[in-house]
Design an enzyme around this catalytic site. Sequence first.
Site, PDB file in Angstrom:
ATOM      1  N   ASP A 150     -42.528   5.659 -20.328  1.00  0.00           N
ATOM      2  CA  ASP A 150     -43.510   6.421 -21.111  1.00  0.00           C
ATOM      3  C   ASP A 150     -43.775   7.695 -20.324  1.00  0.00           C
ATOM      4  O   ASP A 150     -42.952   8.066 -19.484  1.00  0.00           O
ATOM      5  CB  ASP A 150     -44.778   5.565 -21.297  1.00  0.00           C
ATOM      6  CG  ASP A 150     -45.587   5.990 -22.519  1.00  0.00           C
ATOM      7  OD1 ASP A 150     -45.992   7.150 -22.585  1.00  0.00           O
ATOM      8  OD2 ASP A 150     -45.817   5.148 -23.412  1.00  0.00           O
ATOM      9  N   ASN A 181     -39.896  14.156 -23.736  1.00  0.00           N
ATOM     10  CA  ASN A 181     -38.893  13.385 -24.470  1.00  0.00           C
ATOM     11  C   ASN A 181     -39.127  13.411 -25.980  1.00  0.00           C
ATOM     12  O   ASN A 181     -38.222  13.721 -26.756  1.00  0.00           O
ATOM     13  CB  ASN A 181     -38.891  11.943 -23.940  1.00  0.00           C
ATOM     14  CG  ASN A 181     -38.008  11.044 -24.765  1.00  0.00           C
ATOM     15  OD1 ASN A 181     -38.473  10.365 -25.664  1.00  0.00           O
ATOM     16  ND2 ASN A 181     -36.721  11.054 -24.501  1.00  0.00           N
ATOM     17  N   LYS A 224     -48.221  -1.056 -33.588  1.00  0.00           N
ATOM     18  CA  LYS A 224     -46.942  -0.351 -33.784  1.00  0.00           C
ATOM     19  C   LYS A 224     -45.801  -1.340 -34.049  1.00  0.00           C
ATOM     20  O   LYS A 224     -45.017  -1.163 -34.973  1.00  0.00           O
ATOM     21  CB  LYS A 224     -46.638   0.475 -32.530  1.00  0.00           C
ATOM     22  CG  LYS A 224     -45.497   1.444 -32.713  1.00  0.00           C
ATOM     23  CD  LYS A 224     -45.182   2.190 -31.430  1.00  0.00           C
ATOM     24  CE  LYS A 224     -46.328   3.064 -30.978  1.00  0.00           C
ATOM     25  NZ  LYS A 224     -45.933   3.948 -29.852  1.00  0.00           N
ATOM     26  N   SER A 242     -35.996   0.350 -28.389  1.00  0.00           N
ATOM     27  CA  SER A 242     -36.212  -0.538 -27.240  1.00  0.00           C
ATOM     28  C   SER A 242     -35.947  -1.993 -27.657  1.00  0.00           C
ATOM     29  O   SER A 242     -35.338  -2.763 -26.916  1.00  0.00           O
ATOM     30  CB  SER A 242     -37.661  -0.438 -26.747  1.00  0.00           C
ATOM     31  OG  SER A 242     -37.788   0.614 -25.842  1.00  0.00           O
ATOM     32  N   LYS A 299     -49.100  -2.531 -22.284  1.00  0.00           N
ATOM     33  CA  LYS A 299     -48.938  -1.206 -21.684  1.00  0.00           C
ATOM     34  C   LYS A 299     -49.224  -1.315 -20.206  1.00  0.00           C
ATOM     35  O   LYS A 299     -49.977  -2.198 -19.773  1.00  0.00           O
ATOM     36  CB  LYS A 299     -49.917  -0.206 -22.311  1.00  0.00           C
ATOM     37  CG  LYS A 299     -49.441   1.225 -22.238  1.00  0.00           C
ATOM     38  CD  LYS A 299     -48.394   1.488 -23.315  1.00  0.00           C
ATOM     39  CE  LYS A 299     -47.897   2.890 -23.377  1.00  0.00           C
ATOM     40  NZ  LYS A 299     -47.060   3.108 -24.561  1.00  0.00           N
ATOM     41  N   LYS A 308     -44.974  -5.810 -25.564  1.00  0.00           N
ATOM     42  CA  LYS A 308     -43.996  -4.727 -25.390  1.00  0.00           C
ATOM     43  C   LYS A 308     -44.746  -3.419 -25.247  1.00  0.00           C
ATOM     44  O   LYS A 308     -45.679  -3.151 -25.999  1.00  0.00           O
ATOM     45  CB  LYS A 308     -43.117  -4.664 -26.657  1.00  0.00           C
ATOM     46  CG  LYS A 308     -42.035  -3.609 -26.588  1.00  0.00           C
ATOM     47  CD  LYS A 308     -40.781  -4.160 -25.965  1.00  0.00           C
ATOM     48  CE  LYS A 308     -39.806  -3.098 -25.526  1.00  0.00           C
ATOM     49  NZ  LYS A 308     -40.044  -2.517 -24.206  1.00  0.00           N
ATOM     50  N   THR A 354     -37.494   8.229 -30.294  1.00  0.00           N
ATOM     51  CA  THR A 354     -38.869   8.492 -30.729  1.00  0.00           C
ATOM     52  C   THR A 354     -38.932   9.802 -31.517  1.00  0.00           C
ATOM     53  O   THR A 354     -39.509   9.852 -32.611  1.00  0.00           O
ATOM     54  CB  THR A 354     -39.830   8.516 -29.524  1.00  0.00           C
ATOM     55  OG1 THR A 354     -39.603   7.352 -28.745  1.00  0.00           O
ATOM     56  CG2 THR A 354     -41.272   8.555 -29.972  1.00  0.00           C
TER      57      THR A 354
HETATM   58  P1  NAD Z   1     -43.106  13.365 -21.343  1.00  0.00           P
HETATM   59  O1  NAD Z   1     -43.744  13.104 -20.024  1.00  0.00           O
HETATM   60  O2  NAD Z   1     -41.630  13.345 -21.454  1.00  0.00           O
HETATM   61  O3  NAD Z   1     -43.598  14.778 -21.888  1.00  0.00           O
HETATM   62  C1  NAD Z   1     -44.926  15.169 -21.989  1.00  0.00           C
HETATM   63  C2  NAD Z   1     -44.934  16.634 -22.376  1.00  0.00           C
HETATM   64  O4  NAD Z   1     -46.276  17.041 -22.618  1.00  0.00           O
HETATM   65  C3  NAD Z   1     -44.386  17.561 -21.281  1.00  0.00           C
HETATM   66  O5  NAD Z   1     -43.624  18.601 -21.850  1.00  0.00           O
HETATM   67  C4  NAD Z   1     -45.654  18.139 -20.664  1.00  0.00           C
HETATM   68  O6  NAD Z   1     -45.431  19.424 -20.072  1.00  0.00           O
HETATM   69  C5  NAD Z   1     -46.528  18.239 -21.900  1.00  0.00           C
HETATM   70  N1  NAD Z   1     -47.953  18.360 -21.623  1.00  0.00           N
HETATM   71  C6  NAD Z   1     -48.700  17.669 -20.734  1.00  0.00           C
HETATM   72  N2  NAD Z   1     -49.980  18.101 -20.765  1.00  0.00           N
HETATM   73  C7  NAD Z   1     -50.025  19.064 -21.698  1.00  0.00           C
HETATM   74  C8  NAD Z   1     -51.050  19.899 -22.200  1.00  0.00           C
HETATM   75  N3  NAD Z   1     -52.296  19.807 -21.760  1.00  0.00           N
HETATM   76  N4  NAD Z   1     -50.732  20.795 -23.180  1.00  0.00           N
HETATM   77  C9  NAD Z   1     -49.468  20.907 -23.644  1.00  0.00           C
HETATM   78  N5  NAD Z   1     -48.454  20.142 -23.209  1.00  0.00           N
HETATM   79  C10 NAD Z   1     -48.734  19.238 -22.256  1.00  0.00           C
HETATM   80  O7  NAD Z   1     -43.779  12.347 -22.373  1.00  0.00           O
HETATM   81  P2  NAD Z   1     -43.189  11.767 -23.735  1.00  0.00           P
HETATM   82  O8  NAD Z   1     -42.405  10.562 -23.419  1.00  0.00           O
HETATM   83  O9  NAD Z   1     -42.590  12.857 -24.537  1.00  0.00           O
HETATM   84  O10 NAD Z   1     -44.538  11.257 -24.440  1.00  0.00           O
HETATM   85  C11 NAD Z   1     -45.417  12.120 -25.120  1.00  0.00           C
HETATM   86  C12 NAD Z   1     -46.409  11.310 -25.953  1.00  0.00           C
HETATM   87  O11 NAD Z   1     -45.691  10.459 -26.835  1.00  0.00           O
HETATM   88  C13 NAD Z   1     -47.338  10.368 -25.176  1.00  0.00           C
HETATM   89  O12 NAD Z   1     -48.556  10.249 -25.867  1.00  0.00           O
HETATM   90  C14 NAD Z   1     -46.598   9.041 -25.221  1.00  0.00           C
HETATM   91  O13 NAD Z   1     -47.472   7.946 -25.026  1.00  0.00           O
HETATM   92  C15 NAD Z   1     -46.065   9.096 -26.627  1.00  0.00           C
HETATM   93  N6  NAD Z   1     -44.906   8.251 -26.879  1.00  0.00           N
HETATM   94  C16 NAD Z   1     -43.758   8.346 -26.155  1.00  0.00           C
HETATM   95  C17 NAD Z   1     -42.671   7.554 -26.483  1.00  0.00           C
HETATM   96  C18 NAD Z   1     -41.346   7.682 -25.793  1.00  0.00           C
HETATM   97  O14 NAD Z   1     -40.401   6.975 -26.204  1.00  0.00           O
HETATM   98  N7  NAD Z   1     -41.179   8.536 -24.814  1.00  0.00           N
HETATM   99  C19 NAD Z   1     -42.769   6.616 -27.534  1.00  0.00           C
HETATM  100  C20 NAD Z   1     -43.952   6.551 -28.261  1.00  0.00           C
HETATM  101  C21 NAD Z   1     -45.006   7.376 -27.933  1.00  0.00           C
END
Ligand code: NAD
Length: 428
Positions: free
Chosen positions: A146, A221, A94, A362, A106, A70, A190
């Site tokens: 993601d 997100n 996780k 999920s 992944k 997953k 999340t």
């Molecule tokens: P997303 O694409 O929705 O958002 C990413 C955010 O980070 C955006 O606001 C972007 O502008 C910002 N960003 C990118 N580069 C940057 C930088 N250099 N400095 C500051 N901000 C920056 O992604 P997301 O889904 O929110 O995921 C964020 C993190 O959380 C990732 O590491 C992802 O693997 C992890 N994650 C996400 C989920 C999920 O359900 N979406 C679950 C577990 C973990």
Amino acid sequence: MTLSLNAFKMAQSQFDGVAKQLNLDPQAAAMLRWPTREFRFQIPVKMDDGSINVFFGYRVQHSDVRGPSKGGIRFHASETLDTVRALAMWMTWKCAVADIPLGGGKGGVAVDSASLSIGEQERLCRGWIDQIYRNIGPRQDVPAPDVGTNPRMMGWMMDEYSKLVGEFTPGVITGKPLGSGGSLGRTEATGFGVIYTIREAMKHLNLETKGTVAAIQGFGNVAQYAAIGYDQFLGGSVACVSYWDREDQKAYTISHKDGIDPIFLQSITDVYGTIDKDKARDTGYILEDGSAWISKEVDVLIPSALEGQVNAETVHKISGQVKVVAEGANGPTTPEADEVFKKNGVFNIPDFLCNAGGVTVSYFEGVQNDMNFYWSHDEVITKLDQKMTTAFQGVLKMSERENVYMRDAAYMVAIDKVVKAMELRGWL
Ligand code: NAD
């Protein structure tokens, strides 16, 4: 992520450290320090101008001993096989920490999805499925959104898979849109999960959450719903968030003297997490360099953007007031920064515990797809809170019993569950 950091080496080094502490059977360690299966494939996509662009796609299945693999699919310009490997490995831990009967996987494509038109995005998503559909499925490996991917893309991918296998198969992928097999509560899952773990951490530290202040990196997100939850569930405020400005090609930290209003900021943020800086400035927000979030005088830091952001260099910029670092992102803290946290007594909520809310819902989505019966929003959020609280308490108990750092404790809980499943299945 800095160029010098290899996320997979970091994931292996964290695993090796705990394997040693646990006196783990070397054969089990050998099986777990590398993914079980890896796929790299070409995805030729017809672009709007008629040319064909070839993208590289990845899917890594780290472990399926506790259930189907997953994990999300990232569309990110600097995606590499090593990033995907690291993230797949973290997914195994996780799911085990959250006690979800799934393994770790992944996927990714090296592309900035914002550079593609909607039609090109759809062809890329369908192309990704065309290349890998034989090796994924509800009982094999279940992808999800993601960084750089979203529910609409999951809908296209589910459709492509269903067409290829000849039957409606919503359970092949999660994070789908509502009405197309998606679950209520997945969008917030999340970020809200991050907040439930902060609530439990503060309880443990005998700290009142009301009136505390957080600084967040990212405004996608995870960060958006962590910011909303920090305000709504904890009675605290968020001093700043940061984001990547696609127009200026640089990151900004954005703050407000009264604390940010996450719902307002969300209303002026695009689907890629880029905030409309002109509208923000017009309403009294202040823009600073993207690195400013880490040195704010706050109680809680919530890195929720990319890997490797809290590292040997940046960790020394963190204010002495910070008591909790809650890792919304995957792999935001390097081992060097962990050492500084241990020395300074900063309470760390490790990524694969802190951000497990997404995979938890999920999993709920897959369960609802299997039942073909869907739960209310309240039911999902209540079950999410229960799962996250139980997972946090399990790791905290291990940390206290073994007198170890929370990340090490989370690894111990996870590795123990995975190795037990290997033993039960006769692999060891
Ligand atoms: P997303 O694409 O929705 O958002 C990413 C955010 O980070 C955006 O606001 C972007 O502008 C910002 N960003 C990118 N580069 C940057 C930088 N250099 N400095 C500051 N901000 C920056 O992604 P997301 O889904 O929110 O995921 C964020 C993190 O959380 C990732 O590491 C992802 O693997 C992890 N994650 C996400 C989920 C999920 O359900 N979406 C679950 C577990 C973990």
